[in-house]
Design a protein around this motif. Structure first.
Motif, PDB file in Angstrom:
ATOM      1  N   ARG A  95       0.841  -1.211   0.000  1.00 23.61           N
ATOM      2  CA  ARG A  95       0.000   0.000   0.000  1.00 23.61           C
ATOM      3  C   ARG A  95       0.870   1.252   0.000  1.00 23.61           C
ATOM      4  NH1 ARG A  95      -5.382  -0.659   0.957  1.00 23.61           N
ATOM      5  NH2 ARG A  95      -6.098  -2.685   1.780  1.00 23.61           N
ATOM      6  N   ALA A  96       1.941   1.218   0.770  1.00 27.43           N
ATOM      7  CA  ALA A  96       2.838   2.377   0.791  1.00 27.43           C
ATOM      8  C   ALA A  96       3.447   2.626  -0.584  1.00 27.43           C
ATOM      9  CB  ALA A  96       3.933   2.156   1.837  1.00 27.43           C
ATOM     10  N   GLU A  97       3.708   1.591  -1.345  1.00 25.42           N
ATOM     11  CA  GLU A  97       4.261   1.724  -2.687  1.00 25.42           C
ATOM     12  C   GLU A  97       3.207   2.248  -3.679  1.00 25.42           C
ATOM     13  OE1 GLU A  97       7.318   1.459  -5.544  1.00 25.42           O
ATOM     14  OE2 GLU A  97       7.412   1.153  -3.377  1.00 25.42           O
ATOM     15  N   LEU A  98       1.942   1.825  -3.450  1.00 25.16           N
ATOM     16  CA  LEU A  98       0.871   2.208  -4.388  1.00 25.16           C
ATOM     17  C   LEU A  98       0.322   3.610  -4.124  1.00 25.16           C
ATOM     18  CD1 LEU A  98      -1.174  -1.141  -4.410  1.00 25.16           C
ATOM     19  CD2 LEU A  98       0.332  -0.291  -6.219  1.00 25.16           C
ATOM     20  N   PHE A  99       0.391   4.085  -2.903  1.00 28.71           N
ATOM     21  CA  PHE A  99      -0.292   5.328  -2.526  1.00 28.71           C
ATOM     22  C   PHE A  99       0.137   6.537  -3.374  1.00 28.71           C
ATOM     23  CE2 PHE A  99      -0.583   9.175   0.102  1.00 28.71           C
ATOM     24  CZ  PHE A  99      -1.967   9.216   0.301  1.00 28.71           C
ATOM     25  N   PRO A 100       1.448   6.729  -3.644  1.00 21.88           N
ATOM     26  CA  PRO A 100       1.829   7.932  -4.426  1.00 21.88           C
ATOM     27  C   PRO A 100       1.441   7.827  -5.905  1.00 21.88           C
ATOM     28  CG  PRO A 100       3.685   7.046  -3.175  1.00 21.88           C
ATOM     29  CD  PRO A 100       2.631   6.007  -3.184  1.00 21.88           C
ATOM     30  N   ASP A 101       1.144   6.614  -6.389  1.00 28.15           N
ATOM     31  CA  ASP A 101       0.864   6.422  -7.822  1.00 28.15           C
ATOM     32  C   ASP A 101      -0.590   6.810  -8.113  1.00 28.15           C
ATOM     33  OD1 ASP A 101       0.607   5.643 -10.409  1.00 28.15           O
ATOM     34  OD2 ASP A 101       1.250   3.563 -10.086  1.00 28.15           O
ATOM     35  N   PRO A 102      -0.837   7.819  -8.992  1.00 26.72           N
ATOM     36  CA  PRO A 102      -2.210   8.258  -9.278  1.00 26.72           C
ATOM     37  C   PRO A 102      -2.898   7.411 -10.347  1.00 26.72           C
ATOM     38  CG  PRO A 102      -0.643   9.657 -10.436  1.00 26.72           C
ATOM     39  CD  PRO A 102       0.172   8.677  -9.654  1.00 26.72           C
ATOM     40  N   SER A 103      -2.262   6.378 -10.856  1.00 27.44           N
ATOM     41  CA  SER A 103      -2.812   5.629 -11.981  1.00 27.44           C
ATOM     42  C   SER A 103      -3.985   4.754 -11.551  1.00 27.44           C
ATOM     43  CB  SER A 103      -1.730   4.756 -12.600  1.00 27.44           C
ATOM     44  OG  SER A 103      -1.334   3.737 -11.683  1.00 27.44           O
ATOM     45  N   ASP A 104      -4.774   4.380 -12.574  1.00 21.41           N
ATOM     46  CA  ASP A 104      -5.915   3.490 -12.316  1.00 21.41           C
ATOM     47  C   ASP A 104      -5.436   2.108 -11.880  1.00 21.41           C
ATOM     48  OD1 ASP A 104      -7.619   5.478 -13.019  1.00 21.41           O
ATOM     49  OD2 ASP A 104      -7.865   4.797 -15.105  1.00 21.41           O
ATOM     50  N   ASP A 105      -4.280   1.695 -12.396  1.00 21.35           N
ATOM     51  CA  ASP A 105      -3.732   0.383 -12.010  1.00 21.35           C
ATOM     52  C   ASP A 105      -3.464   0.322 -10.511  1.00 21.35           C
ATOM     53  OD1 ASP A 105      -2.469  -2.274 -12.707  1.00 21.35           O
ATOM     54  OD2 ASP A 105      -0.742  -1.243 -11.803  1.00 21.35           O
ATOM     55  N   ALA A 106      -2.950   1.421  -9.970  1.00 26.40           N
ATOM     56  CA  ALA A 106      -2.688   1.455  -8.526  1.00 26.40           C
ATOM     57  C   ALA A 106      -3.987   1.360  -7.731  1.00 26.40           C
ATOM     58  CB  ALA A 106      -1.932   2.722  -8.161  1.00 26.40           C
ATOM     59  N   ARG A 107      -5.040   2.099  -8.261  1.00 23.53           N
ATOM     60  CA  ARG A 107      -6.303   2.043  -7.541  1.00 23.53           C
ATOM     61  C   ARG A 107      -6.912   0.626  -7.605  1.00 23.53           C
ATOM     62  NH1 ARG A 107      -4.158   6.203  -7.193  1.00 23.53           N
ATOM     63  NH2 ARG A 107      -3.324   4.967  -5.511  1.00 23.53           N
ATOM     64  N   MET A 108      -6.771  -0.033  -8.763  1.00 23.61           N
ATOM     65  CA  MET A 108      -7.291  -1.394  -8.907  1.00 23.61           C
ATOM     66  C   MET A 108      -6.560  -2.358  -7.950  1.00 23.61           C
ATOM     67  SD  MET A 108      -9.736  -1.671 -11.191  1.00 23.61           S
ATOM     68  CE  MET A 108      -9.637  -3.371 -11.717  1.00 23.61           C
TER      69      MET A 108
ATOM     70  N   GLU B 294      -5.172  -1.486  -5.123  1.00 17.55           N
ATOM     71  CA  GLU B 294      -5.644  -1.182  -3.769  1.00 17.55           C
ATOM     72  C   GLU B 294      -7.011  -1.813  -3.516  1.00 17.55           C
ATOM     73  OE1 GLU B 294      -3.473   3.122  -2.903  1.00 17.55           O
ATOM     74  OE2 GLU B 294      -5.531   3.066  -3.690  1.00 17.55           O
ATOM     75  N   ALA B 295      -7.861  -1.801  -4.521  1.00 16.29           N
ATOM     76  CA  ALA B 295      -9.176  -2.415  -4.365  1.00 16.29           C
ATOM     77  C   ALA B 295      -9.041  -3.928  -4.155  1.00 16.29           C
ATOM     78  CB  ALA B 295     -10.043  -2.114  -5.587  1.00 16.29           C
ATOM     79  N   GLU B 296      -8.093  -4.536  -4.876  1.00 14.01           N
ATOM     80  CA  GLU B 296      -7.859  -5.980  -4.702  1.00 14.01           C
ATOM     81  C   GLU B 296      -7.365  -6.296  -3.293  1.00 14.01           C
ATOM     82  OE1 GLU B 296      -5.278  -9.590  -6.813  1.00 14.01           O
ATOM     83  OE2 GLU B 296      -5.296  -7.571  -7.696  1.00 14.01           O
ATOM     84  N   LEU B 297      -6.502  -5.425  -2.781  1.00  6.32           N
ATOM     85  CA  LEU B 297      -6.019  -5.620  -1.406  1.00  6.32           C
ATOM     86  C   LEU B 297      -7.140  -5.404  -0.394  1.00  6.32           C
ATOM     87  CD1 LEU B 297      -2.519  -3.856  -1.569  1.00  6.32           C
ATOM     88  CD2 LEU B 297      -3.006  -6.300  -1.685  1.00  6.32           C
ATOM     89  N   ASP B 298      -8.012  -4.429  -0.674  1.00  7.70           N
ATOM     90  CA  ASP B 298      -9.135  -4.179   0.233  1.00  7.70           C
ATOM     91  C   ASP B 298     -10.093  -5.355   0.278  1.00  7.70           C
ATOM     92  OD1 ASP B 298      -8.125  -1.707   0.841  1.00  7.70           O
ATOM     93  OD2 ASP B 298      -9.360  -0.638  -0.647  1.00  7.70           O
ATOM     94  N   ALA B 299     -10.185  -6.105  -0.821  1.00  4.48           N
ATOM     95  CA  ALA B 299     -11.151  -7.205  -0.907  1.00  4.48           C
ATOM     96  C   ALA B 299     -10.632  -8.506  -0.316  1.00  4.48           C
ATOM     97  CB  ALA B 299     -11.541  -7.421  -2.370  1.00  4.48           C
ATOM     98  N   LEU B 300      -9.382  -8.497   0.193  1.00  2.59           N
ATOM     99  CA  LEU B 300      -8.841  -9.735   0.768  1.00  2.59           C
ATOM    100  C   LEU B 300      -9.671 -10.160   1.977  1.00  2.59           C
ATOM    101  CD1 LEU B 300      -4.989  -9.065   0.658  1.00  2.59           C
ATOM    102  CD2 LEU B 300      -6.287 -10.704  -0.734  1.00  2.59           C
ATOM    103  N   PRO B 301      -9.952 -11.492   2.138  1.00  9.24           N
ATOM    104  CA  PRO B 301     -10.725 -11.969   3.301  1.00  9.24           C
ATOM    105  C   PRO B 301      -9.901 -11.872   4.584  1.00  9.24           C
ATOM    106  CG  PRO B 301      -9.930 -13.822   2.021  1.00  9.24           C
ATOM    107  CD  PRO B 301      -9.565 -12.588   1.240  1.00  9.24           C
ATOM    108  N   SER B 302     -10.603 -11.896   5.703  1.00 10.31           N
ATOM    109  CA  SER B 302      -9.903 -11.865   7.006  1.00 10.31           C
ATOM    110  C   SER B 302      -9.201 -13.171   7.303  1.00 10.31           C
ATOM    111  CB  SER B 302     -10.907 -11.540   8.122  1.00 10.31           C
ATOM    112  OG  SER B 302     -11.944 -12.526   8.148  1.00 10.31           O
ATOM    113  N   ASP B 303      -9.629 -14.272   6.664  1.00 10.36           N
ATOM    114  CA  ASP B 303      -8.997 -15.572   6.862  1.00 10.36           C
ATOM    115  C   ASP B 303      -7.584 -15.539   6.288  1.00 10.36           C
ATOM    116  OD1 ASP B 303      -8.494 -18.491   5.491  1.00 10.36           O
ATOM    117  OD2 ASP B 303      -9.407 -18.629   7.475  1.00 10.36           O
ATOM    118  N   THR B 304      -6.588 -15.810   7.135  1.00  9.21           N
ATOM    119  CA  THR B 304      -5.192 -15.696   6.715  1.00  9.21           C
ATOM    120  C   THR B 304      -4.866 -16.654   5.580  1.00  9.21           C
ATOM    121  OG1 THR B 304      -4.629 -15.114   8.993  1.00  9.21           O
ATOM    122  CG2 THR B 304      -2.812 -15.741   7.552  1.00  9.21           C
TER     123      THR B 304
END
Length: 657
Positions: free
Chosen positions: A99-112, A114-124
């Motif tokens: 996330r720290a690597e993606l945050f400065p990048d304004p591209s749509d790829d970075a946002r996509m 981040e969305a994939e990381l947000d969708a990760l389940p709580s199950d490890t």
């Protein structure tokens, strides 16, 4: 010259230490046996307490205490969810770095992304599975994720094969391929063994290839199976000890890790084979851990495996199951848990158990442990030695009786020796006879001449003739003796008196008579293991009848009758041979008993009674016996009973010499 240094010997028991005296062990057992314990229970009690006179040697109770202390320490070592906690931490770290690597990048790829990381389940486990194909932007995040996967691979495999974590310290594909080959050959070897086709040579070849993966260095397939099965059972207990949520999460992580390593199927097959061979292990029994420090899966499995071994060792050390023997205790388990010194202590205990049997003190008959006549003689000698040690020096004279036996005081005369004589040899007259006979040899270089003795030369010193005694000890076997705590003292006294008479006064005729509802003659071999009778009745009448027959068989012997009891007569023998009990005592019981006392008086037998209770009715009865017979009445404590009886006997023998 080279110097030498000396220190304590550390490689096992001291080879120069004197051997342990098993007679002391028997004496310790004797106290319990005389108190009513069986030889088996007395032996177990000795082994539990440890050996007398062997400082530093631990008994089973002390070893058991240390095992329990070790189990407590292990339970307090830490928590079982350490691998889960570490995996979550590494996963969160990798996602945070990404996330720290993606945050400065304004591209749509970075946002996509981040969305994939947000969708990760709580199950490890599920989150790791989804991220397995993720293209990491952050090199640090990719490295952390690989560290996570490497951690899981090493922890999961080390939980199954102790030492695998070190073998896989570096993420080497060749190392994993070697593990896969090992598992394949191991399963194949187990299958061949199940078909009866396995040989030791097969195992040796297997260990030559993969021995570095098994630091325990098993010597054969059975040892390898036992080692792996215990480890696998501990891993299963680890899962059973977690909460349902933790169990599901860790199990998913394990399965995913094994799938990614390409060995899931082989590990499942190995687990099934091990369970089939060792279903007796506690595979799914949960264990409670109370520590705060998180333990990795491999360390937690090791702790649970050690706890299981300690539980088995504790059961063996308790020795409280039917047929328990010290040989049941696994020395390897003792060494792992308590160290080499504990194995040495256990070996000493085993040696005592063996030596007591091999040296003829104990024997097993129909599965029952018994004392031998040799052991009974030893207990009698010990009882007599304790009696003598309690006598005050000089108060009652010298009780060691150095002139005991057939010989008495020297008269100054001598006579030719005859076969069977026990009198001392008259050395001066023997040598003079040889010289007169011409038994002098030729002179030697020093001017001396040897004297050759012949049988006819020997003379013995004549001694005063001692009067032999017919000794009767009447011992109360009634239940009240056990209730009052005087039973062990009575048995010890009987053993001591019997030993004294048979060893110091062999010309005497001794008989021990026990009485409760009936009376019976007691043989020396049964004295030690004799138990009190849980019946009603103190049949002194019957005991005096038997004692009278003993005295009548030895009419020329001086009669000595000693009675040990804690109660008045409450039973007598009827004409039909049955006993009659009544309390308070019937008139007939007292009359018949006193009639036997009068017969003893006519035989010139003095009845000395040792009264072990302060009962008024008993006191009145013994006073009447003393009045009729002229004997004496003693009221010793149980601890001094032997002293009183032996002293009275010696006094009587000294008076009648």
């Amino acid at each position: 010259m080279s110097g030498y240094r000396y220190g304590e010997y550390r490689d096992g028991p001291d080879p120069l230490a004197p051997p342990y005296d098993v007679r002391a062990a028997l004496d310790e057992m004797g106290d319990a046996i005389l108190a009513g314990a069986s030889p088996l229970d007395a032996l177990r009690d000795l082994l539990r307490r440890g050996l007398p006179g062997a400082p530093g040697r631990r008994g089973l109770d002390e070893l058991l205490r240390q095992v329990r202390e070790r189990r407590r320490e292990l339970r307090e070592r830490g928590r079982l969810d350490g691998t889960l906690e570490r995996a979550r931490a590494l996963l969160d770290k990798a996602i945070g770095l990404e996330r720290a690597e993606l945050f400065p990048d304004p591209s749509d790829d970075a946002r996509m992304r981040e969305a994939e990381l947000d969708a990760l389940p709580s199950d490890t486990a599920e989150a790791i599975r989804r991220l397995s194909g993720y293209d990491w932007r952050s090199a640090a995040a990719r490295q952390t994720f690989e560290e996570l996967r490497d951690l899981l691979r090493r922890e999961v495999l080390d939980a199954q094969f102790r030492g695998m974590r070190d073998a896989l310290a570096n993420a080497d594909p060749q190392a994993m391929e070697r593990v896969r080959q090992m598992l394949s050959e191991l399963n194949e070897m187990l299958d061949r063994d199940a078909r009866g086709e396995h040989t030791q040579a097969d195992f040796d070849r297997f260990m030559e290839k993969y021995g570095d993966l098994f630091p325990e260095r098993p010597r054969n397939l059975e040892e390898l199976v036992d080692m792996l099965a215990r480890r696998a059972a501990a891993a299963r207990r680890l899962l059973a000890s977690l909460t349902p949520e933790q169990r599901a999460e860790l199990q998913a992580l394990m399965e995913q890790t094994l799938e990614q390593a390409g060995i899931a199927e082989q590990m499942r097959g190995l687990g099934e084979r091990l369970y089939a061979r060792r279903p007796d292990l506690a595979w799914d029994t949960p264990e409670r851990m109370t520590g705060d420090r998180p333990l990795g899966m491999a360390d937690a499995t090791t702790a649970l495996q050690e706890l299981a071994d300690l539980a088995e060792l504790e059961t063996a050390l308790r020795q409280d199951y039917p047929g328990a023997r010290l040989d049941d205790i696994d020395e390897a388990a003792v060494r792992r848990a308590l160290g080499r010194s504990a194995v040495d202590d256990l070996e000493v205990l085993k040696r005592i158990e063996r030596e007591l049997e091999e040296q003829g003190y104990l024997r097993r008959r129909r599965g029952k442990l018994e004392l031998t006549p040799k052991a009974v003689r030893r207990l009698g000698e010990t009882a007599l030695r304790r009696v003598f040690s309690s006598l005050d020096s000089g108060r009652r004279g010298d009780h060691e009786q150095h002139d005991a036996g057939a010989a008495g005081e020297l008269t100054g005369a001598s006579r030719p020796w005859r076969f069977g004589d026990e009198q001392p040899i008259d050395v001066v007259r023997t040598v003079v006879n040889a010289v007169r006979r011409g038994g002098l040899g030729p002179a030697d270089g020093t001017g001396g001449r040897a004297v050759r003795l012949a049988v006819d030369d020997f003379e013995v010193a004549e001694t005063e003739r001692r009067t032999a005694a017919a000794v009767c000890l009447l011992v109360d076997l009634s239940y009240s003796m056990a209730l009052r705590g005087t039973w062990a003292a009575a048995k010890q006294t009987a053993l001591a008196l019997h030993t004294l008479v048979t060893t110091k006064f062999p010309q005497d005729a001794v008989q021990i008579i026990g009485f409760s509802n009936y009376a019976r003659v007691l043989q020396p071999d049964e004295l030690a293991g004799l138990d009190w009778d849980m019946v009603q009745g103190t049949n002194l009448h019957h005991a005096l009848l038997i004692a009278g027959r003993h005295l009548d068989r030895h009419p020329d012997f001086e009669p000595v009758v000693l009675i040990v009891t804690d109660g008045e007569p409450t039973a007598h023998l009827m004409r039909n041979g049955r006993y009659w009990f009544e309390w308070p005592p019937s008139k007939e019981t007292l009359e018949l008993t006193l009639a036997e006392v009068d017969k003893m008086t006519r035989r010139r037998a003095t009845l000395n009674i040792f009264m072990l209770a302060a009962d008024e009715r008993l006191k009145a009865f013994v006073d009447e016996v003393a009045r009729r017979n002229g004997g004496r009445v003693f009221s010793p404590s149980a601890e001094r009973l032997g002293e009183y009886v032996v002293s009275d006997f010696l006094r009587a023998r000294t008076r009648r010499r």
